[in-house]
Design an enzyme around this catalytic site. Sequence first.
Site, PDB file in Angstrom:
ATOM      1  N   LEU A  38       0.809  -1.271  -0.110  1.00 43.28           N
ATOM      2  CA  LEU A  38       0.049   0.096   0.034  1.00 43.28           C
ATOM      3  C   LEU A  38       1.024   1.227  -0.016  1.00 43.28           C
ATOM      4  CD1 LEU A  38      -2.854  -0.609   2.596  1.00 43.28           C
ATOM      5  CD2 LEU A  38      -3.098  -0.127   0.210  1.00 43.28           C
ATOM      6  N   ASP A  39       0.671   2.254  -0.807  1.00 45.14           N
ATOM      7  CA  ASP A  39       1.239   3.566  -0.761  1.00 45.14           C
ATOM      8  C   ASP A  39       1.278   4.150   0.570  1.00 45.14           C
ATOM      9  OD1 ASP A  39       1.531   3.224  -3.638  1.00 45.14           O
ATOM     10  OD2 ASP A  39       0.056   4.598  -4.044  1.00 45.14           O
ATOM     11  N   VAL A  40       2.323   4.792   0.754  1.00 49.25           N
ATOM     12  CA  VAL A  40       2.408   5.667   2.166  1.00 49.25           C
ATOM     13  C   VAL A  40       1.252   6.358   2.277  1.00 49.25           C
ATOM     14  CG1 VAL A  40       3.988   7.472   3.479  1.00 49.25           C
ATOM     15  CG2 VAL A  40       5.209   5.463   2.140  1.00 49.25           C
TER      16      VAL A  40
END
Length: 293
Positions: A38-40
């Site tokens: 998951l993206d930051v």
Amino acid sequence: MSNYWLNIYKPRGISSAKLVSIVKTILGKVKIGHAGTLDVEAEGVLPLAVGEATKLVQILIDAKKSYIFTVQFGKQTDSGDYAGKVIATKDYIPYKEEAYAVCSKFIGNITQIPPVFSALKVNGVRTYKLARVGTAVELKPRNITIYDLKCLNFDEKNATATYYTECSKGTYIRTLAEDLALSLQSLGFVIELRRTQVGIFKEKNAIRIKSSDAIIKNSLEEKSIKIEAILDDILVLDATDQQAQQIKYGQKCLFNYEKDINLLWVRYKGVVLAIGSLNKSCFNSLRVLNLTQ
């Protein structure tokens, strides 16, 4: 060694790798893997595989995933989300009816060009690293499937729309948001992104970690999920002692099953022994787990 799954909720502002590191600190010396970064800037369900469960991670990576995301219309950023720089603007903002109606255009098998700000590699280098230094990156379109897409809310005042989607592996929500906006004769980027489900792992059951203190180790293990839980909808064959030995040593193993199967799992003495395929009754193992003596 403990072997199980954890349904962890990743908060916004922390990388998936950092969250894995925190869980490792809590659990001690165990092998841990996650089923899809998951993206930051994103939050939501991040299934973690502990011990031998890491050998089954690919099954979850291939599983359907669900997201809720909010699109800001009228602007485009270089990263496709709010963390990037605005690179283009457009005055036209779609009407509420358009934001709802456009969904049907994207349901089914479609192609999508991944964002350059991603973990994909070009000549061994992550594309986001190339993008950050201004290196031109050309990525090829990919085939994905959108199983469901619907608009949940339209905010005319703030020019935003919130969508729910269920999609296949390899789907980039930032690209989906941009493509939605373009289809509506506008521009757009993601300002909120939440993954609500990965396979059997749902947001409502996810564990939110607030501390890396080892005192919560028991709490995590109490909420662990059996390793075979993700295999419920996959064919299972039970192995005899002889078949189990053949599989463990990588030998030819025949089952009394005539159909060819792309993915199945073999159970021995009540636990997962291996996953693999069946071709002309011959079992071809993809991964063999060390859960039995």
